[in-house]
Design a protein around this motif. Sequence first.
Motif, PDB file in Angstrom:
ATOM      1  N   MET A 191       0.821  -1.226   0.000  1.00  0.00           N
ATOM      2  CA  MET A 191       0.000   0.000   0.000  1.00  0.00           C
ATOM      3  C   MET A 191       0.852   1.272   0.000  1.00  0.00           C
ATOM      4  SD  MET A 191      -2.735  -1.468  -0.295  1.00  0.00           S
ATOM      5  CE  MET A 191      -3.894  -0.100  -0.243  1.00  0.00           C
ATOM      6  N   TYR A 192       2.160   1.131   0.064  1.00  0.00           N
ATOM      7  CA  TYR A 192       3.023   2.325   0.001  1.00  0.00           C
ATOM      8  C   TYR A 192       4.314   1.957  -0.730  1.00  0.00           C
ATOM      9  CZ  TYR A 192       4.846   0.027   4.225  1.00  0.00           C
ATOM     10  OH  TYR A 192       5.339  -0.912   5.114  1.00  0.00           O
ATOM     11  N   TYR A 193       5.017   3.007  -1.220  1.00  0.00           N
ATOM     12  CA  TYR A 193       6.226   2.756  -2.021  1.00  0.00           C
ATOM     13  C   TYR A 193       7.391   2.334  -1.127  1.00  0.00           C
ATOM     14  CZ  TYR A 193      10.133   3.670  -5.203  1.00  0.00           C
ATOM     15  OH  TYR A 193      11.277   3.536  -5.958  1.00  0.00           O
ATOM     16  N   THR A 194       7.621   3.107  -0.057  1.00  0.00           N
ATOM     17  CA  THR A 194       8.674   2.747   0.896  1.00  0.00           C
ATOM     18  C   THR A 194       8.448   3.511   2.202  1.00  0.00           C
ATOM     19  OG1 THR A 194      11.078   2.511   1.217  1.00  0.00           O
ATOM     20  CG2 THR A 194      10.331   4.570   0.211  1.00  0.00           C
ATOM     21  N   TYR A 195       9.115   3.072   3.260  1.00  0.00           N
ATOM     22  CA  TYR A 195       9.089   3.747   4.562  1.00  0.00           C
ATOM     23  C   TYR A 195      10.507   4.175   4.889  1.00  0.00           C
ATOM     24  CZ  TYR A 195       9.636   3.984   9.658  1.00  0.00           C
ATOM     25  OH  TYR A 195      10.011   4.347  10.931  1.00  0.00           O
ATOM     26  N   ILE A 196      10.672   5.488   5.111  1.00  0.00           N
ATOM     27  CA  ILE A 196      12.008   6.007   5.468  1.00  0.00           C
ATOM     28  C   ILE A 196      11.931   6.524   6.899  1.00  0.00           C
ATOM     29  CG2 ILE A 196      13.717   7.806   4.966  1.00  0.00           C
ATOM     30  CD1 ILE A 196      12.971   7.396   1.992  1.00  0.00           C
ATOM     31  N   GLY A 197      12.567   5.799   7.827  1.00  0.00           N
ATOM     32  CA  GLY A 197      12.480   6.189   9.234  1.00  0.00           C
ATOM     33  C   GLY A 197      13.289   5.250  10.105  1.00  0.00           C
ATOM     34  N   SER A 198      13.314   5.556  11.402  1.00  0.00           N
ATOM     35  CA  SER A 198      14.216   4.868  12.341  1.00  0.00           C
ATOM     36  C   SER A 198      13.715   3.493  12.737  1.00  0.00           C
ATOM     37  CB  SER A 198      14.362   5.728  13.608  1.00  0.00           C
ATOM     38  OG  SER A 198      14.833   7.015  13.256  1.00  0.00           O
ATOM     39  N   ASP A 199      14.661   2.716  13.232  1.00  0.00           N
ATOM     40  CA  ASP A 199      14.340   1.440  13.884  1.00  0.00           C
ATOM     41  C   ASP A 199      14.154   1.751  15.364  1.00  0.00           C
ATOM     42  OD1 ASP A 199      15.845  -1.898  13.867  1.00  0.00           O
ATOM     43  OD2 ASP A 199      14.289  -0.984  15.136  1.00  0.00           O
ATOM     44  N   PHE A 200      12.895   2.047  15.744  1.00  0.00           N
ATOM     45  CA  PHE A 200      12.632   2.492  17.119  1.00  0.00           C
ATOM     46  C   PHE A 200      12.841   1.359  18.128  1.00  0.00           C
ATOM     47  CE2 PHE A 200      11.453   6.451  15.584  1.00  0.00           C
ATOM     48  CZ  PHE A 200      10.449   6.377  14.632  1.00  0.00           C
ATOM     49  N   ASP A 201      12.659   0.123  17.679  1.00  0.00           N
ATOM     50  CA  ASP A 201      12.910  -1.017  18.573  1.00  0.00           C
ATOM     51  C   ASP A 201      14.402  -1.045  18.934  1.00  0.00           C
ATOM     52  OD1 ASP A 201      11.685  -4.425  18.588  1.00  0.00           O
ATOM     53  OD2 ASP A 201      13.396  -3.589  19.650  1.00  0.00           O
ATOM     54  N   LEU A 202      15.255  -0.860  17.937  1.00  0.00           N
ATOM     55  CA  LEU A 202      16.713  -0.812  18.184  1.00  0.00           C
ATOM     56  C   LEU A 202      17.050   0.375  19.090  1.00  0.00           C
ATOM     57  CD1 LEU A 202      19.608  -1.786  17.597  1.00  0.00           C
ATOM     58  CD2 LEU A 202      19.574  -0.341  15.538  1.00  0.00           C
ATOM     59  N   GLU A 203      16.394   1.510  18.841  1.00  0.00           N
ATOM     60  CA  GLU A 203      16.621   2.669  19.716  1.00  0.00           C
ATOM     61  C   GLU A 203      16.275   2.307  21.161  1.00  0.00           C
ATOM     62  OE1 GLU A 203      14.354   5.991  18.307  1.00  0.00           O
ATOM     63  OE2 GLU A 203      15.607   6.355  16.578  1.00  0.00           O
ATOM     64  N   GLY A 204      15.154   1.596  21.329  1.00  0.00           N
ATOM     65  CA  GLY A 204      14.740   1.187  22.680  1.00  0.00           C
ATOM     66  C   GLY A 204      15.764   0.272  23.329  1.00  0.00           C
ATOM     67  N   GLN A 205      16.341  -0.625  22.527  1.00  0.00           N
ATOM     68  CA  GLN A 205      17.381  -1.512  23.063  1.00  0.00           C
ATOM     69  C   GLN A 205      18.621  -0.714  23.477  1.00  0.00           C
ATOM     70  OE1 GLN A 205      18.057  -5.091  20.590  1.00  0.00           O
ATOM     71  NE2 GLN A 205      16.073  -4.659  19.651  1.00  0.00           N
TER      72      GLN A 205
END
Length: 330
Positions: free
Chosen positions: A136-150
């Motif tokens: 439903m979308y071309y791409t997502y450009i953004g952070s790995d928030f799970d990794l940030e949480g780790q």
Amino acid sequence: MTRSRTLRIALLFAASAALAACSGASATPSQKVYTAKDLTVGFIQTGSESGWRAANTSSFKETASQLGVNLKFYDAQNKLENQVSAFRNFIQDSSVNVIVLAALDVTGYDDVLKAAKDAGKIVILEDRRINADSSMYYTYIGSDFDLEGQKGEAAMCDLLKNQTSKNVVEISGAVGASAAIDRAKGFREKSDACGIKITATQTGNWGVPESKAVMEGFLKNSKDIQGVYAHNDEEAIGAIQAIKEAGLVPGKDIQVVGFDATADGFKYLITGELGADIECNPLLAPQVYEAAVKALNGETMPKWVPSNEGQFFASQGASALQDILKTRKY
Ligand code: GYE
């Protein structure tokens, strides 16, 4: 030259020509190659809730003027219904060829995503992921928030390494936002390994005043708190204000971990009141506009382009942190 050598060279040329064709590197003479100047982008921003958000908005506006992108900017004032109606308006707007969304929530966009697809509009997610099929979308450009949480969890473990009791309260981001969901998840993946106990959690809605009030409530309920895990710098700052007003010393009596690594966050790293700040890159517009041009030219991309990010610690020392701050754009 022997026949087999000639044949080998001929095959080599054929292979490289085929490679160039399928990589889209060289368009056929008749096919137009689109550039940033062909972009009319409908950008649906969350609101203006934090320093991170201000930097993210500036990135889109400044980069658009640098590249000649026609940017139609919409501030949803942190209301999902506003994002959905803006999405519909950009679908109706025949001049818009790319819609960019910074999603307030992980759900609520299915109908507009389908309408956009039916209308042949390119959709790019920036900043936050959503729970939708990647078709439903071309791409997502953004952070790995799970990794940030780790990373936040590892930082808190280190800050509390000499403590016997490791009670940590969490001031989370806005309910439903992927940044909050995933930072909370990442923090819990290994936190019990170092003996951390999350004794309370409540949203501070990304802001200073609400987070200060949340921390005041936590301190009223218990003085046996050794750490605060705040989902962004504004929430960490609100917690620090409440800790100080309670007569305690942040960075000594209670350790604080935040996210974003904005200039305001750095101020508290430098004083030692903020123990660690996990970086989250807001300057995403160049990558988003580049992806949009690729989409116009019919090129494919991975469904997610994660940001590269670091982390900063009070233990680096005030002068080193001041030198780093001078190099940063937000
Ligand atoms: O941490 C916060 C902003 O989605 C990563 O949203 C972003 C978050 C960021 O309000 O400051």
